[in-house]
Scaffold this motif. Structure first.
Motif, PDB file in Angstrom:
ATOM      1  N   UNK A 193       3.320   3.005   8.803  1.00 24.48           N
ATOM      2  CA  UNK A 193       3.456   4.397   8.378  1.00 24.48           C
ATOM      3  C   UNK A 193       4.244   4.499   7.083  1.00 24.48           C
ATOM      4  N   UNK A 194       5.354   3.800   7.026  1.00 27.52           N
ATOM      5  CA  UNK A 194       6.230   3.931   5.867  1.00 27.52           C
ATOM      6  C   UNK A 194       5.651   3.258   4.635  1.00 27.52           C
ATOM      7  N   UNK A 195       5.059   2.091   4.810  1.00 26.77           N
ATOM      8  CA  UNK A 195       4.432   1.444   3.654  1.00 26.77           C
ATOM      9  C   UNK A 195       3.311   2.308   3.083  1.00 26.77           C
ATOM     10  N   UNK A 196       2.448   2.830   3.960  1.00 24.72           N
ATOM     11  CA  UNK A 196       1.329   3.644   3.477  1.00 24.72           C
ATOM     12  C   UNK A 196       1.812   4.965   2.903  1.00 24.72           C
ATOM     13  N   UNK A 197       2.715   5.645   3.626  1.00 24.65           N
ATOM     14  CA  UNK A 197       3.194   6.944   3.171  1.00 24.65           C
ATOM     15  C   UNK A 197       3.946   6.857   1.861  1.00 24.65           C
ATOM     16  N   UNK A 198       4.868   5.910   1.769  1.00 28.57           N
ATOM     17  CA  UNK A 198       5.626   5.757   0.527  1.00 28.57           C
ATOM     18  C   UNK A 198       4.735   5.228  -0.588  1.00 28.57           C
ATOM     19  N   UNK A 230      15.108   5.118  -0.260  1.00 26.73           N
ATOM     20  CA  UNK A 230      15.381   5.314   1.159  1.00 26.73           C
ATOM     21  C   UNK A 230      14.377   4.551   2.020  1.00 26.73           C
ATOM     22  N   UNK A 231      13.095   4.604   1.636  1.00 32.11           N
ATOM     23  CA  UNK A 231      12.053   3.928   2.418  1.00 32.11           C
ATOM     24  C   UNK A 231      12.251   2.420   2.438  1.00 32.11           C
ATOM     25  N   UNK A 232      12.533   1.825   1.290  1.00 33.20           N
ATOM     26  CA  UNK A 232      12.689   0.370   1.229  1.00 33.20           C
ATOM     27  C   UNK A 232      13.896  -0.078   2.047  1.00 33.20           C
ATOM     28  N   UNK A 256       2.528  -3.827  -4.511  1.00 34.71           N
ATOM     29  CA  UNK A 256       1.105  -4.151  -4.367  1.00 34.71           C
ATOM     30  C   UNK A 256       0.339  -2.965  -3.777  1.00 34.71           C
ATOM     31  N   UNK A 257       0.914  -2.318  -2.776  1.00 37.40           N
ATOM     32  CA  UNK A 257       0.254  -1.170  -2.157  1.00 37.40           C
ATOM     33  C   UNK A 257       0.073  -0.020  -3.141  1.00 37.40           C
ATOM     34  N   UNK A 258       1.096   0.234  -3.944  1.00 37.62           N
ATOM     35  CA  UNK A 258       0.991   1.316  -4.933  1.00 37.62           C
ATOM     36  C   UNK A 258      -0.180   1.046  -5.871  1.00 37.62           C
ATOM     37  N   UNK A 259      -0.321  -0.197  -6.283  1.00 36.12           N
ATOM     38  CA  UNK A 259      -1.439  -0.519  -7.173  1.00 36.12           C
ATOM     39  C   UNK A 259      -2.774  -0.312  -6.465  1.00 36.12           C
ATOM     40  N   UNK A 260      -2.858  -0.678  -5.201  1.00 37.63           N
ATOM     41  CA  UNK A 260      -4.111  -0.524  -4.462  1.00 37.63           C
ATOM     42  C   UNK A 260      -4.471   0.941  -4.273  1.00 37.63           C
ATOM     43  N   UNK A 261      -3.455   1.818  -4.181  1.00 39.56           N
ATOM     44  CA  UNK A 261      -3.739   3.236  -4.004  1.00 39.56           C
ATOM     45  C   UNK A 261      -4.381   3.864  -5.233  1.00 39.56           C
TER      46      UNK A 261
END
Length: 509
Positions: free
Chosen positions: A128-133, A361-363, A403-408
């Motif tokens: 949840x947090x990785x995807x949401x953030x 905060x998320x990290x 990496x996730x931010x780039x994929x989004x």
């Protein structure tokens, strides 16, 4: 807007943030307790202000003003639900967490159901947090690319790398002890930015105080209450109940959001903090919605918003999320800014404050959850070894987030605030179901079945959401999908308890 001005603003802002970080960590290295809950010495009022910035993020700063053309002020119905949800967090969940003396809130699942339930709850939080953030920071990175990095010739991947490096630098050492104060500072910057943006946009449109009121109240975009059509995604009870349970799930069952609340000195102060910032959400979001009406009216005056279609001055289509950044930072053909330069400065300041408050905060929360819940390093290692493990986990989390931010980048085709809540419906639903089941029943499901139940429920929810209009006479599933997901999880837990002779006393109050 001058890239030199933007760079100077960013440098000055982070100089202050790093100074605050240094001040809060210069005397001693963090322990497990100080990293996770700040030694429970945080003043409640500082936590309350910090939580506003953590909850708002860059999504609210950009998407809420942009969404008023499509959904009007219906978002306020959901915000009312948020406020009700904070009461549930304050009077049901906080007493539980303080009584059990938890650093990670998912320790409750270990005590109530067993180790596999504990692990699956932690994993769903991580997802949840990785995807949401990731969604939130993607939006911020995209805007910063538009207003700064494109002009400097910096590619998008390097933009993300620099962003995550800054997040890592000011969070890896101090944890929550630092975040309370840096997030409080960032929240104040965010709120000042939106207030002054409204003021300068009004000046650009020649509006005084009464003109501002008439412009917003008289606009069809300010319609707030929707009670007539239950199939409408804006229907009041859909929005209100979704807001209530979204808050319970995304705040009360989220290590990121609860870690600051648990850093207060005692339950009384933590409860005071939660209620305070819960009530603050209504006026804060009203400011963002009012700004959105003004921006659309200003865009209409410029001729770039006609018949519900938003375009640039060159005629290229714009998404709703691009309205605020475009007007704040772009110029006319003669080089004059569309809005006073100070609006662009405030926009960049507010965006940075919102985004980095949320990301930092998320990290930190992800680091606490992985270290404590998955690796259980706090049970196996001494403080010196634990510090090294936490450092490695923190670094890996930052890299994964980047990496996730780039994929989004490939899914930025919808309002990002909608994307955040859609993601939450699937990933927080099992968590919500687990906690409600644990708090309101005395049943104990087979612990080994819980991971399968929590995987099947989101899949069934997706199938229902995709077919709701065909199956339920045109009913279109909205944010209430979170409740459907939680209900399916609870049904699975009940079935898994049916022949289980072992029962346990509920950990409810």
């Amino acid at each position: 807007m001058s890239t030199t001005l933007i760079l100077a603003l960013i440098a000055a802002y982070f100089a202050i943030i790093f100074y605050v970080t240094w001040r809060t960590t210069r005397h001693q290295a963090p322990t497990a307790k100080s990293f996770a809950v700040g030694d429970r010495k945080s003043p409640w009022w500082a936590v309350a202000i910090a939580m506003i910035g953590t909850s708002i993020s860059g999504v609210t700063f950009i998407s809420v003003p942009g969404m008023v053309a499509a959904t009007q002020f219906s978002y306020l119905q959901m915000v009312l639900g948020f406020t009700a949800g904070y009461f549930a967090v304050a009077y049901v969940l906080l007493p539980l967490y303080y009584r059990l003396n938890l650093y990670s809130i998912y320790g409750y699942l270990d005590q109530r159901f067993g180790s596999r339930s504990y692990k699956v709850g932690s994993v769903f939080f991580l997802i949840s947090k990785f995807l949401g953030c990731g969604v939130r920071m993607y939006l911020t990175a995209l805007v910063m690319q538009l207003v700064l990095f494109d002009a400097l010739g910096v590619p998008f991947w390097l933009n993300i790398a620099l962003t995550m490096l800054i997040v890592w630098l000011y969070t890896f050492r101090g944890g929550v002890k630092t975040l309370v104060w840096t997030d409080m500072l960032q929240t104040l910057c965010l709120l000042l930015a939106v207030v002054f943006c409204i003021w300068y946009v009004c000046r650009a449109m020649g509006l005084d105080g009464s003109g501002l009121w008439n412009a917003v109240a008289g606009s069809p975009m300010s319609e707030t209450w929707f009670f007539s059509d239950g199939n409408d995604t804006r229907y009041f009870w859909k929005q209100f109940l979704a807001g209530l349970f979204t808050t319970v799930a995304m705040t009360g069952l989220d290590q990121d959001m609860m870690q600051k609340n648990l850093s207060c000195k005692n339950l009384k102060e933590a409860r005071k903090n939660v209620i305070s910032y819960g009530f603050a959400f209504l006026p804060v979001n009203l400011l963002f919605l009012a700004l959105g009406v003004l921006l659309y009216q200003y865009a209409a005056n410029l001729g770039i918003f006609r018949d519900g279609i938003l375009t640039s001055l060159t005629g290229a289509p714009l998404k709703s999320d691009e309205l605020f950044p475009y007007l704040a930072t772009m110029t006319n053909s003669d080089g004059t800014p569309l809005l006073p330069t100070v609006v662009g400065v405030l926009f960049v300041l507010g965006l940075i404050a919102a985004a980095f408050s949320s990301a930092g905060s998320a990290v930190t929360a992800l680091t606490t959850s992985v270290t404590t819940d998955l690796l259980q390093a706090d049970r196996k290692e001494d403080e010196s070894q634990l510090s090294k493990t936490r450092f490695k986990v923190h670094l890996v989390n930052v890299l994964v987030m980047g990496v996730l931010i780039y994929l989004f980048k490939v899914i930025g085709n919808t309002s990002v605030i909608s994307a955040v809540y859609i993601v939450a419906s699937y990933t927080y639903g099992p968590l919500l179901g687990l906690y409600i089941f644990g708090l309101v029943t005395k049943l104990k499901p087979r612990d080994g079945w819980v991971p399968a139940i929590c995987l099947i429920s989101p899949v069934l929810s997706f199938v229902i959401a995709q077919n709701s209009e065909a199956w339920f006479n045109g009913y279109k599933m909205g944010y209430e999908l979170l409740l459907v997901n939680a209900a399916l999880t609870m049904a699975g837990l009940w079935l898994a308890s049916f022949r289980n002779s072992r029962t346990t006393q509920s950990a409810s109050l």
